[in-house]
Design an enzyme around this catalytic site. Structure first.
Site, PDB file in Angstrom:
ATOM      1  N   HIS A 134       4.648  -3.722  -2.564  1.00  0.00           N
ATOM      2  CA  HIS A 134       3.554  -3.206  -1.743  1.00  0.00           C
ATOM      3  C   HIS A 134       2.283  -3.275  -2.605  1.00  0.00           C
ATOM      4  O   HIS A 134       2.361  -3.172  -3.829  1.00  0.00           O
ATOM      5  CB  HIS A 134       3.899  -1.746  -1.413  1.00  0.00           C
ATOM      6  CG  HIS A 134       2.967  -1.069  -0.456  1.00  0.00           C
ATOM      7  ND1 HIS A 134       1.721  -0.606  -0.831  1.00  0.00           N
ATOM      8  CD2 HIS A 134       3.108  -0.730   0.844  1.00  0.00           C
ATOM      9  CE1 HIS A 134       1.139  -0.024   0.203  1.00  0.00           C
ATOM     10  NE2 HIS A 134       1.957  -0.081   1.239  1.00  0.00           N
ATOM     11  N   ASP A 211       8.885   2.442  -7.586  1.00  0.00           N
ATOM     12  CA  ASP A 211       8.152   2.859  -6.392  1.00  0.00           C
ATOM     13  C   ASP A 211       9.199   3.226  -5.338  1.00  0.00           C
ATOM     14  O   ASP A 211       9.819   2.353  -4.740  1.00  0.00           O
ATOM     15  CB  ASP A 211       7.263   1.693  -5.927  1.00  0.00           C
ATOM     16  CG  ASP A 211       6.661   1.930  -4.546  1.00  0.00           C
ATOM     17  OD1 ASP A 211       7.015   2.929  -3.887  1.00  0.00           O
ATOM     18  OD2 ASP A 211       5.841   1.094  -4.118  1.00  0.00           O
ATOM     19  N   GLN A 214       9.778   3.909  -0.034  1.00  0.00           N
ATOM     20  CA  GLN A 214      10.647   3.588   1.099  1.00  0.00           C
ATOM     21  C   GLN A 214      12.050   4.137   0.941  1.00  0.00           C
ATOM     22  O   GLN A 214      12.826   4.139   1.893  1.00  0.00           O
ATOM     23  CB  GLN A 214      10.725   2.061   1.287  1.00  0.00           C
ATOM     24  CG  GLN A 214       9.468   1.450   1.827  1.00  0.00           C
ATOM     25  CD  GLN A 214       9.037   2.073   3.137  1.00  0.00           C
ATOM     26  OE1 GLN A 214       9.872   2.477   3.955  1.00  0.00           O
ATOM     27  NE2 GLN A 214       7.748   2.175   3.349  1.00  0.00           N
ATOM     28  N   LYS A 237       6.777   9.898   4.057  1.00  0.00           N
ATOM     29  CA  LYS A 237       7.798   8.928   4.478  1.00  0.00           C
ATOM     30  C   LYS A 237       9.192   9.534   4.377  1.00  0.00           C
ATOM     31  O   LYS A 237      10.196   8.866   4.580  1.00  0.00           O
ATOM     32  CB  LYS A 237       7.704   7.664   3.625  1.00  0.00           C
ATOM     33  CG  LYS A 237       6.397   6.874   3.849  1.00  0.00           C
ATOM     34  CD  LYS A 237       6.454   5.540   3.137  1.00  0.00           C
ATOM     35  CE  LYS A 237       5.086   4.949   2.863  1.00  0.00           C
ATOM     36  NZ  LYS A 237       4.457   4.316   4.018  1.00  0.00           N
ATOM     37  N   CYS A 375       0.865  -4.406   4.005  1.00  0.00           N
ATOM     38  CA  CYS A 375       0.326  -4.175   2.651  1.00  0.00           C
ATOM     39  C   CYS A 375       1.121  -4.951   1.610  1.00  0.00           C
ATOM     40  O   CYS A 375       1.387  -4.441   0.512  1.00  0.00           O
ATOM     41  CB  CYS A 375       0.307  -2.683   2.296  1.00  0.00           C
ATOM     42  SG  CYS A 375      -0.897  -1.769   3.236  1.00  0.00           S
TER      43      CYS A 375
END
Lengths: 419, 150
Positions: A134, A211, A214, A237, A375
């Site tokens: 991303h 990261d 998600q 999220k 993104c």
């Protein structure tokens, strides 16, 4: 924790219809159709448990935290710090103090790129990112590399959307300072082998930032088992509010890192001659934080932990598999990203229709999906696509909703193929 | 398909499938590139002028059905028109795609372009419908340029 959530924990079942009742936003119609919300990779809906916790904070305990001697400030501080314990349990972090509240994943990565970057990066040093990332896990590293004179290198993927670990192995060297990689891809759903990547990176002497934007709402996050050095995720999220997120970092690294922002709350003493900083995590939490957001985040993670995680993952896996089957059967539709290990994300393109038109026609049938570059413009370029349409699932979605999506896409095909 | 007809009218679908004037003008009097970062639409508009009038106008590029059909129908609508007439038509077009959905388009003045009146119910798509027009204005005004909807 509400009794309702405890009930669910006790009976150990995974009853989607009961879970849906906890999410008021799901019970609405859009353009005259029942809402089918399949844009969970962008943000999830919020359970009442979270909304109630935030409302309770503002209606009963609202005060600024730390250093207050009055009762409300004490209650607010306790709730804020208590949520840190919840986050620690959620991530299986060794120490509460390693949990740093930030605005979201983006801020967490910027914090590490700027602060850890200042001690780890310099001429001749390298940062590795991947083609799957991303923009939030690309741009902060580009900025840090420019600032500190380091080099950004990109780990390639296969056409199926899997990381090329063999190439990564060849790219790692004593020059590698940081490997920044997503736990799961927001655009394709690919779950990366973080444990393996951490082992390889550590052998080369590099630190690993994951990261987790998600992953946090869908996969178990155990930073000790993953073996990473930094893990970032956003509350919104993972059923929590927007504007709040978490950076976990190894204490030994956090202690060496300079502050990211200066201001109130991050200092021990201030004088014009010399300011001394708070210990971790205070050093990284300048200014009045998003207290209600922290409390909402804690409630969201409690909610997730109270769910039967094994059943929840099996449910989302089933939705992924069912959606992949149903969508693949639609004429002219191609699923983009077919790695064997994925979270509940199906990215796709259709021969006759541009993703943007797919999104609008789905919306006309009450189905919310996302369309565009997600993104991840470098990834789209790698796949030679301007954009994709993307359906992403959460614990409260159902097979019937997958059917509604598939029906909507059949209509798209009919309309654009002239049928 | 009736529930889609407001936005995806047959004339729009037809121009999407078979865009008109979808070609390059070699050595044009003006050209401009338009970009809609939201959905990755990118088009180039070419114009040849005859004094103040548009003698030929064409486009190339890729995008969603709304942007492609809008570009295609625009090229048909403006041929032979003066710069001022083009600007006036764009103003009306823009008003139509952004205005109150209950306002009826002036079919007489807008002609086939009235098909885009449904766009006003989809604010996220206004940029798709107007990209070609913004690009055209850059092409006839400055003779070259790059425009973006952002």
């Amino acid at each position: 924790m509400s009794l309702q959530v405890l009930d669910r924990q006790i009976d150990g079942s995974f009853d989607v219809e009961r879970i849906r009742e906890d999410f008021p936003a799901l019970a609405q119609t859009v353009r005259g159709r029942p809402l089918v919300y399949l844009d969970n990779a962008a943000t999830t809906q919020k359970p009442l448990h979270v909304l109630d916790a935030m409302r309770r904070f503002y209606t009963e305990d609202n005060a600024n935290i730390h250093r207050g001697v009055h009762s409300l400030s004490q209650r607010a501080t306790d709730a804020y710090e208590c949520a840190r314990c919840v986050v620690r349990r959620f991530m299986n972090a060794p120490d509460n103090r390693e949990i740093i509240y930030v605005r979201g994943t983006t801020e967490a990565i910027n914090l590490v790129a700027s602060s850890y970057g200042s001690i780890a990066l310099g001429p001749g040093r390298e940062v590795l990112v991947t083609e799957l990332e991303h923009h939030a896990n690309i741009v902060p590293w580009q900025m840090a590399c420019e600032r500190f004179g380091a080099t950004l290198r990109v780990v390639p993927i296969t056409d199926e959307g899997e990381l090329r670990l063999d190439t990564l192995a060849g790219m790692l060297s004593s020059k590698t300072a940081i490997v920044a990689v997503g736990h799961a891809s927001n655009a394709l759903g690919t779950v990366n082998p973080i444990r393996e990547i951490c082992r390889m990176a550590h052998e080369a002497g590099a630190a690993v930032l994951v990261d987790g934007a998600q992953a946090a709402g869908h996969l178990p996050v155990d930073v000790q088992s993953l073996g990473c050095d930094f893990y970032a995720f956003s509350g919104h999220k993972a059923l929590g509010p927007t504007g709040i997120g978490v950076l976990w970092g190894r204490m030994s690294l956090l202690e060496q890192m300079p502050p990211y922002q200066g201001g109130g709350d991050m200092i021990r003493t201030v004088s014009f001659e010399k300011t001394t900083y708070s210990d971790v995590p205070g050093k990284f939490e300048a200014g009045t934080p998003h207290i209600a957001g922290v409390i909402g985040l804690g409630a969201a993670l409690e909610y997730l932990m109270a769910c039967d995680r094994v059943a929840m993952e099996a449910h989302e896996r089933d939705l992924l598999q069912y959606a992949t089957e149903r969508l693949s059967a639609i004429n002219g539709l191609t699923v983009v990203g077919t790695a064997p290990n994925k979270i509940g994300i199906v990215s796709f393109v259709m021969d006759a229709a541009h993703p943007h038109d797919i999104g609008t026609i789905a919306d006309l049938q009450g189905v919310a999906i996302r369309t565009g570059h997600h993104c991840a413009m470098p990834l789209m370029k790698r796949l030679c696509l301007p954009a994709t349409a993307r359906a992403s699932f959460a614990l409260y979605n159902t097979r019937a909703e997958v059917d509604a999506l598939a029906d909507a896409l059949e209509r798209v095909h009919g309309l654009f193929s002239g049928g | 398909m009736s529930e889609f007809s407001e936005l995806y009218q047959e004339v729009i679908l037809d121009h999407n499938r078979r865009p008109r004037n979808f070609r390059v003008i070699e050595h044009p009097d003006g050209s401009a590139v338009g970009h809609n970062p939201l959905c990755g639409d990118e088009i180039t508009v070419y114009v040849d002028m005859d004094g103040d009038a548009v003698r030929d106008v064409t486009f190339q590029g890729a995008g969603c059905a709304i942007s492609k059909a809008s570009a295609s129908m625009m090229t048909e609508a403006i041929r032979g028109k003066s710069r001022d007439e083009v600007i006036r038509l764009f103003d009306e077009f823009h008003r139509m795609v952004t205005d109150d959905p209950s306002a009826l388009p002036d079919v007489e003045r807008m002609g086939k372009l009235a098909a885009f009146s449904g766009v006003c119910e989809f604010p996220a798509r206004v940029k798709c419908a107007s990209l070609a027009w913004h690009t055209l204005l850059a092409a006839i005004k400055d003779g070259k340029g790059i425009v973006t909807t952002e």
